[in-house]
Design a protein around this motif. Structure first.
Motif, PDB file in Angstrom:
ATOM      1  N   THR A 162       0.868  -1.295  -0.049  1.00  0.00           N
ATOM      2  CA  THR A 162       0.029  -0.113   0.114  1.00  0.00           C
ATOM      3  C   THR A 162       1.018   1.336  -0.160  1.00  0.00           C
ATOM      4  OG1 THR A 162      -0.095  -0.204   2.354  1.00  0.00           O
ATOM      5  CG2 THR A 162      -1.869  -1.245   1.159  1.00  0.00           C
ATOM      6  N   GLU A 163       2.087   1.190   0.650  1.00  0.00           N
ATOM      7  CA  GLU A 163       2.940   2.491   0.524  1.00  0.00           C
ATOM      8  C   GLU A 163       3.316   2.815  -0.878  1.00  0.00           C
ATOM      9  OE1 GLU A 163       4.989   5.390   1.343  1.00  0.00           O
ATOM     10  OE2 GLU A 163       4.550   4.138   3.099  1.00  0.00           O
ATOM     11  N   LYS A 164       3.010   4.003  -1.317  1.00  0.00           N
ATOM     12  CA  LYS A 164       3.466   4.618  -2.563  1.00  0.00           C
ATOM     13  C   LYS A 164       4.749   5.154  -2.678  1.00  0.00           C
ATOM     14  CE  LYS A 164      -0.312   3.006  -4.328  1.00  0.00           C
ATOM     15  NZ  LYS A 164      -0.328   1.872  -4.727  1.00  0.00           N
ATOM     16  N   ASN A 165       5.555   5.510  -1.582  1.00  0.00           N
ATOM     17  CA  ASN A 165       6.895   6.310  -1.582  1.00  0.00           C
ATOM     18  C   ASN A 165       7.691   5.158  -1.384  1.00  0.00           C
ATOM     19  OD1 ASN A 165       8.773   8.165  -1.442  1.00  0.00           O
ATOM     20  ND2 ASN A 165       8.536   8.632   0.620  1.00  0.00           N
ATOM     21  N   ILE A 166       7.941   4.538  -2.298  1.00  0.00           N
ATOM     22  CA  ILE A 166       8.997   3.592  -2.610  1.00  0.00           C
ATOM     23  C   ILE A 166      10.075   3.757  -3.698  1.00  0.00           C
ATOM     24  CG2 ILE A 166       9.491   0.897  -3.146  1.00  0.00           C
ATOM     25  CD1 ILE A 166       6.583   0.692  -2.352  1.00  0.00           C
ATOM     26  N   GLY A 167      11.124   3.967  -3.036  1.00  0.00           N
ATOM     27  CA  GLY A 167      12.291   4.184  -4.222  1.00  0.00           C
ATOM     28  C   GLY A 167      12.630   2.991  -4.968  1.00  0.00           C
ATOM     29  N   LEU A 168      13.253   3.292  -5.986  1.00  0.00           N
ATOM     30  CA  LEU A 168      13.485   2.017  -6.976  1.00  0.00           C
ATOM     31  C   LEU A 168      14.980   2.105  -7.396  1.00  0.00           C
ATOM     32  CD1 LEU A 168      10.448   2.341  -9.382  1.00  0.00           C
ATOM     33  CD2 LEU A 168      10.820   0.768  -7.557  1.00  0.00           C
ATOM     34  N   VAL A 169      15.786   1.245  -7.088  1.00  0.00           N
ATOM     35  CA  VAL A 169      17.264   1.034  -7.300  1.00  0.00           C
ATOM     36  C   VAL A 169      17.685  -0.342  -7.968  1.00  0.00           C
ATOM     37  CG1 VAL A 169      19.497   1.140  -6.219  1.00  0.00           C
ATOM     38  CG2 VAL A 169      17.675   2.336  -5.444  1.00  0.00           C
ATOM     39  N   LEU A 170      17.654  -0.602  -9.225  1.00  0.00           N
ATOM     40  CA  LEU A 170      17.905  -1.564  -9.973  1.00  0.00           C
ATOM     41  C   LEU A 170      19.138  -1.663 -10.687  1.00  0.00           C
ATOM     42  CD1 LEU A 170      14.574  -2.217 -11.514  1.00  0.00           C
ATOM     43  CD2 LEU A 170      15.142  -2.879  -9.558  1.00  0.00           C
ATOM     44  N   SER A 171      19.710  -2.574 -10.845  1.00  0.00           N
ATOM     45  CA  SER A 171      21.123  -2.778 -11.440  1.00  0.00           C
ATOM     46  C   SER A 171      21.011  -3.886 -12.347  1.00  0.00           C
ATOM     47  CB  SER A 171      22.184  -2.738 -10.473  1.00  0.00           C
ATOM     48  OG  SER A 171      22.126  -3.831  -9.751  1.00  0.00           O
ATOM     49  N   ASN A 172      22.254  -4.032 -13.112  1.00  0.00           N
ATOM     50  CA  ASN A 172      22.506  -5.114 -14.132  1.00  0.00           C
ATOM     51  C   ASN A 172      23.792  -5.068 -14.747  1.00  0.00           C
ATOM     52  OD1 ASN A 172      22.139  -3.681 -16.576  1.00  0.00           O
ATOM     53  ND2 ASN A 172      20.175  -4.869 -17.106  1.00  0.00           N
ATOM     54  N   LYS A 173      24.130  -5.921 -15.509  1.00  0.00           N
ATOM     55  CA  LYS A 173      25.449  -5.944 -16.302  1.00  0.00           C
ATOM     56  C   LYS A 173      25.267  -5.578 -17.563  1.00  0.00           C
ATOM     57  CE  LYS A 173      29.263  -8.613 -17.725  1.00  0.00           C
ATOM     58  NZ  LYS A 173      30.068  -9.900 -17.468  1.00  0.00           N
ATOM     59  N   ALA A 174      23.994  -5.796 -18.385  1.00  0.00           N
ATOM     60  CA  ALA A 174      23.998  -5.686 -19.785  1.00  0.00           C
ATOM     61  C   ALA A 174      23.071  -4.534 -20.379  1.00  0.00           C
ATOM     62  CB  ALA A 174      23.147  -6.815 -20.462  1.00  0.00           C
ATOM     63  N   ALA A 175      22.709  -3.799 -19.370  1.00  0.00           N
ATOM     64  CA  ALA A 175      21.722  -2.617 -19.669  1.00  0.00           C
ATOM     65  C   ALA A 175      20.678  -3.054 -20.415  1.00  0.00           C
ATOM     66  CB  ALA A 175      22.397  -1.388 -20.320  1.00  0.00           C
ATOM     67  N   SER A 176      20.289  -2.627 -21.508  1.00  0.00           N
ATOM     68  CA  SER A 176      19.184  -3.033 -22.540  1.00  0.00           C
ATOM     69  C   SER A 176      19.823  -3.468 -23.869  1.00  0.00           C
ATOM     70  CB  SER A 176      18.282  -1.720 -22.793  1.00  0.00           C
ATOM     71  OG  SER A 176      19.062  -0.861 -23.337  1.00  0.00           O
ATOM     72  N   LEU A 177      20.963  -4.035 -23.604  1.00  0.00           N
ATOM     73  CA  LEU A 177      21.917  -4.756 -24.972  1.00  0.00           C
ATOM     74  C   LEU A 177      21.119  -5.540 -25.614  1.00  0.00           C
ATOM     75  CD1 LEU A 177      24.584  -4.488 -26.233  1.00  0.00           C
ATOM     76  CD2 LEU A 177      25.519  -6.209 -24.805  1.00  0.00           C
ATOM     77  N   ASP A 178      20.365  -6.708 -25.011  1.00  0.00           N
ATOM     78  CA  ASP A 178      19.668  -7.511 -25.709  1.00  0.00           C
ATOM     79  C   ASP A 178      18.745  -6.809 -26.837  1.00  0.00           C
ATOM     80  OD1 ASP A 178      19.079 -10.731 -25.925  1.00  0.00           O
ATOM     81  OD2 ASP A 178      16.914  -9.838 -25.632  1.00  0.00           O
ATOM     82  N   THR A 179      17.899  -5.934 -26.359  1.00  0.00           N
ATOM     83  CA  THR A 179      16.913  -5.237 -26.968  1.00  0.00           C
ATOM     84  C   THR A 179      17.570  -4.235 -28.068  1.00  0.00           C
ATOM     85  OG1 THR A 179      15.434  -5.208 -25.337  1.00  0.00           O
ATOM     86  CG2 THR A 179      14.912  -3.753 -27.150  1.00  0.00           C
ATOM     87  N   ASP A 180      18.707  -3.525 -27.606  1.00  0.00           N
ATOM     88  CA  ASP A 180      19.534  -2.890 -28.595  1.00  0.00           C
ATOM     89  C   ASP A 180      19.964  -3.522 -29.577  1.00  0.00           C
ATOM     90  OD1 ASP A 180      19.175  -0.525 -26.691  1.00  0.00           O
ATOM     91  OD2 ASP A 180      21.154  -1.130 -25.742  1.00  0.00           O
ATOM     92  N   ARG A 181      20.385  -4.848 -29.579  1.00  0.00           N
ATOM     93  CA  ARG A 181      20.813  -5.775 -30.694  1.00  0.00           C
ATOM     94  C   ARG A 181      19.668  -6.150 -31.630  1.00  0.00           C
ATOM     95  NH1 ARG A 181      22.883  -9.342 -26.771  1.00  0.00           N
ATOM     96  NH2 ARG A 181      25.061  -8.923 -26.104  1.00  0.00           N
ATOM     97  N   LYS A 182      18.337  -6.267 -31.209  1.00  0.00           N
ATOM     98  CA  LYS A 182      17.346  -6.297 -31.895  1.00  0.00           C
ATOM     99  C   LYS A 182      16.900  -5.134 -32.894  1.00  0.00           C
ATOM    100  CE  LYS A 182      15.133  -9.933 -29.218  1.00  0.00           C
ATOM    101  NZ  LYS A 182      14.506 -10.036 -28.127  1.00  0.00           N
ATOM    102  N   HIS A 183      17.201  -4.076 -32.047  1.00  0.00           N
ATOM    103  CA  HIS A 183      16.808  -2.706 -32.815  1.00  0.00           C
ATOM    104  C   HIS A 183      17.932  -2.643 -33.884  1.00  0.00           C
ATOM    105  CE1 HIS A 183      15.424   1.207 -33.704  1.00  0.00           C
ATOM    106  NE2 HIS A 183      16.935   1.790 -33.464  1.00  0.00           N
ATOM    107  N   GLN A 184      19.230  -2.796 -33.780  1.00  0.00           N
ATOM    108  CA  GLN A 184      20.395  -2.751 -34.656  1.00  0.00           C
ATOM    109  C   GLN A 184      19.927  -3.547 -35.823  1.00  0.00           C
ATOM    110  OE1 GLN A 184      23.019  -0.437 -34.847  1.00  0.00           O
ATOM    111  NE2 GLN A 184      23.286  -1.157 -36.860  1.00  0.00           N
ATOM    112  N   GLU A 185      19.615  -4.825 -35.542  1.00  0.00           N
ATOM    113  CA  GLU A 185      19.067  -5.694 -36.865  1.00  0.00           C
ATOM    114  C   GLU A 185      18.056  -5.112 -37.660  1.00  0.00           C
ATOM    115  OE1 GLU A 185      20.121  -8.722 -38.817  1.00  0.00           O
ATOM    116  OE2 GLU A 185      21.311  -8.318 -36.979  1.00  0.00           O
ATOM    117  N   SER A 186      16.987  -4.526 -37.016  1.00  0.00           N
ATOM    118  CA  SER A 186      15.654  -4.237 -37.582  1.00  0.00           C
ATOM    119  C   SER A 186      16.007  -3.114 -38.336  1.00  0.00           C
ATOM    120  CB  SER A 186      14.725  -3.789 -36.268  1.00  0.00           C
ATOM    121  OG  SER A 186      14.853  -2.533 -35.956  1.00  0.00           O
ATOM    122  N   ILE A 187      16.909  -2.061 -38.003  1.00  0.00           N
ATOM    123  CA  ILE A 187      17.162  -0.869 -39.047  1.00  0.00           C
ATOM    124  C   ILE A 187      18.022  -1.202 -40.142  1.00  0.00           C
ATOM    125  CG2 ILE A 187      16.940   0.634 -37.154  1.00  0.00           C
ATOM    126  CD1 ILE A 187      20.053   1.128 -36.852  1.00  0.00           C
TER     127      ILE A 187
END
Length: 194
Positions: free
Chosen positions: A73-98
């Motif tokens: 029910t709390e709405k004042n929740i901070g979000l702190v996410l991390s990873n190694k690949a950023a959005s590389l998987d989707t970036d590759r698909k975009h590169q392929e599509s263009i």
């Protein structure tokens, strides 16, 4: 600095399984993450019209976050996410599509911050957020940043963790930090739970 923060709950999404506090919510063999994500979405009875438009990274983060926040029910929740690949998987698909014809539908989800936005929209969170890229899971940075948000009263709780998707491989570990909870919020405990 306050060291009295606790981890309320944690969620893993790995190897065709989503679990909350070590208890499986859904586990079934699927040939692809796309199939697993769709089945998990239906099994958990999630209702979010944009889910099927999201890229795999956003779906992964969204499923784990929803398992943790669906009763929150709390709405004042901070979000702190991390990873190694950023959005590389989707970036590759975009590169392929263009090569033939650029597709804005693919490009729309080529930022890691889209994960944060979709989680915030679904759970109506209007709080601090950040997405960081590290070489590997970095409990110390997550611990420090979450404690900072809580110490400075920028958030009442913080959803933290690791959400990585690259080349069909996925790993999500998210947890909620608050003043009260089950586990002590320490670097050692974060690493143990991960």
């Amino acid at each position: 600095m306050n060291n009295d923060y606790h981890i309320q709950q944690y969620c893993h999404v790995r190897n065709n399984d989503i679990s909350l506090d070590g208890i499986s919510l859904y586990s079934e063999k699927h040939d692809s993450f796309k199939d697993f994500a769709k089945a998990t979405y239906k099994h958990l009875e999630i209702d979010h019209s944009k889910f099927f438009k999201m890229d795999n990274l956003s779906k992964l983060a969204f499923l784990a976050a929803d398992a943790l926040l669906n009763q929150e029910t709390e709405k004042n929740i901070g979000l702190v996410l991390s990873n190694k690949a950023a959005s590389l998987d989707t970036d590759r698909k975009h590169q392929e599509s263009i090569k033939d014809y650029p597709s804005p539908a693919v490009f729309v989800y080529t930022l890691p911050n889209i994960c944060l936005g979709e989680i915030s929209i679904k759970h109506q969170l209007y709080s601090e957020n950040g997405f960081f890229v590290f070489d590997s899971f970095n409990a110390e940075s997550l611990h420090t940043y979450a404690n900072s948000l809580l110490d400075e009263e920028k958030s009442e709780k913080v959803l933290c963790g690791w959400v990585n998707f690259d080349d069909g491989k996925y790993d999500a570990f998210l947890y909620v930090v608050a003043k009260k909870g089950t586990f002590v919020h320490s670097v050692a405990e974060i690493n143990r739970l991960y």
